[in-house]
Design an enzyme around this catalytic site. Structure first.
Site, short mmCIF file in Angstrom:
data_model
loop_
_atom_site.label_atom_id
_atom_site.label_comp_id
_atom_site.label_asym_id
_atom_site.label_seq_id
_atom_site.Cartn_x
_atom_site.Cartn_y
_atom_site.Cartn_z
N GLN A 284 -10.42 -2.60 -2.93
CA GLN A 284 -11.64 -1.95 -2.47
C GLN A 284 -12.79 -2.23 -3.43
OE1 GLN A 284 -12.17 0.07 0.46
NE2 GLN A 284 -14.29 -0.30 -0.20
N HIS B 102 -7.18 1.22 -6.77
CA HIS B 102 -7.53 0.57 -5.50
C HIS B 102 -8.36 -0.68 -5.81
CE1 HIS B 102 -7.91 -0.07 -1.37
NE2 HIS B 102 -8.49 1.04 -0.97
N ASP C 191 -16.02 9.78 -2.27
CA ASP C 191 -14.78 9.56 -1.54
C ASP C 191 -14.33 10.91 -1.01
OD1 ASP C 191 -12.54 8.36 -0.48
OD2 ASP C 191 -11.49 8.11 -2.39
N ARG D 238 -14.53 -6.11 2.82
CA ARG D 238 -13.09 -6.09 2.55
C ARG D 238 -12.46 -7.39 3.02
NH1 ARG D 238 -10.07 -1.47 1.76
NH2 ARG D 238 -8.49 -3.02 1.26
N CYS E 220 -15.78 4.27 0.63
CA CYS E 220 -14.71 3.34 1.03
C CYS E 220 -14.18 3.61 2.43
CB CYS E 220 -13.59 3.37 -0.01
SG CYS E 220 -12.76 4.97 -0.17
N ARG F 52 0.88 -1.18 0.00
CA ARG F 52 0.00 0.00 0.00
C ARG F 52 0.91 1.22 0.00
NH1 ARG F 52 -5.43 1.28 1.73
NH2 ARG F 52 -5.54 3.29 2.81
#
Length: 310
Positions: A135, A132, A227, A295, A267, A105
């Site tokens: 996600q 991503h 987001d 997740r 998210c 990450r």
């Protein structure tokens, strides 16, 4: 046949439609009957490298591999030789001799691509500036659970044209969703990923729409998503973006344009009162905690696909 075994997942372009859907189907199966998958990754180890802060990515992967019978080694990039300038090539080759997969990450997509090119084990993009994918697997699992399908869904993302916007474009077009992205001028998704989505859409029969009109974008949406306005690395622009993005808040004014049974996703982490009003994110249409839980199941499914030669 598991065509994903040993693959690296840097973004969703690495997956075929069949691989993408089969991963979500596996995530649903694992969620429904986790006991059946205990021990499936016994003896497997995943190294998890973090240059960006994390809650859901770290816990979902670490808890997930433990529940599957394996183990995780968590590495803060600042406390490793990578943080002192060790070449990515050296790190990739050394870790390949110690562990069975790498999840990273970080910021740079180029660095993750180099890591995957040099490693002899799967590399998973846990988040970069442009993508991503992990996600999106959880988000699409949630949409499937809530709506009973993915193909034909109208998905509208409102906000910054960031890694989430790119991933929704690629993933949605792959499975036959109509994807609309609404951003302020100058903050749209990168053209290269819009083009990928349009090419996917020609095959899947879906539609891609990029706009600067949030109300128009929200019309008849099955799913509304947003987001944060300033992603990690853009925090210095927070105040500037608050002014530019203020008409892009997902609130009742926008949500009333969507279908009556619309689904809201985010998210997380979220800034209530900025990109989304509290009554929307905490309201009856919101599935953010189901999305966050998924997740775990989606990441377990991904690890099984990449690390178990079934």
């Amino acid at each position: 046949m598991n065509t994903m075994y040993g693959k690296s997942i840097l973004n969703l372009t690495e997956l075929t439609k069949e691989e993408f859907l089969s991963t979500i189907e596996l995530a649903v199966a694992i969620k429904a009957n986790p006991e059946s998958y205990q021990g499936i990754l016994a003896g497997k180890i995943i190294a998890m490298i973090f240059e960006k802060n994390s809650t859901r990515t770290r816990v979902s992967f670490e808890a997930g591999i433990i529940q599957l019978g394996g183990q995780a080694i968590v590495l803060d990039s600042k406390s490793t030789q990578m943080g002192r300038g060790e070449p990515v090539k050296d790190t990739a080759n050394v870790l390949s001799s110690y562990v069975d997969a790498i999840m990273i990450r970080t910021y740079s997509d180029k660095m993750v691509a180099e890591l995957a090119a040099e490693a002899s084990i799967p590399v998973i993009n846990g988040l970069t500036d442009d993508h991503h994918p992990c996600q999106i697997l959880a988000d699409f699992q949630t949409i499937y659970e809530q709506k009973g399908k993915l193909e034909g869904i109208r998905l509208t993302y409102i906000g910054d044209g960031n890694n989430m916007a790119h991933s929704f474009l690629i993933g949605g077009s792959l499975v036959g969703m109509d994807v609309t992205i609404a951003t302020p001028k100058g903050y749209g998704p990168k053209a290269e990923f819009v083009e990928v989505a349009k090419k996917n859409a020609e095959i899947s029969g879906s539609k891609i729409h990029i706009t600067h009109d949030p109300e128009q974008a929200a019309k008849n949406a099955d799913v509304l998503i947003t987001d944060v306005w300033a992603s990690m690395g853009d925090e210095s622009e927070q105040k500037k973006r608050e002014e530019i993005f203020k008409t892009f808040q997902v609130n009742n004014r926008l949500a009333i344009q969507a279908k009556k049974d619309y689904l809201f996703l985010h998210c997380l982490p979220a800034h209530r009162g900025e990109e989304v009003s509290a009554d929307i994110i905490d309201g009856i249409h919101s599935a953010i905690y189901q999305e966050a839980e998924n997740r775990l199941h989606a990441q377990k499914a991904l690890m099984v696909k990449l690390m178990a030669n079934l």
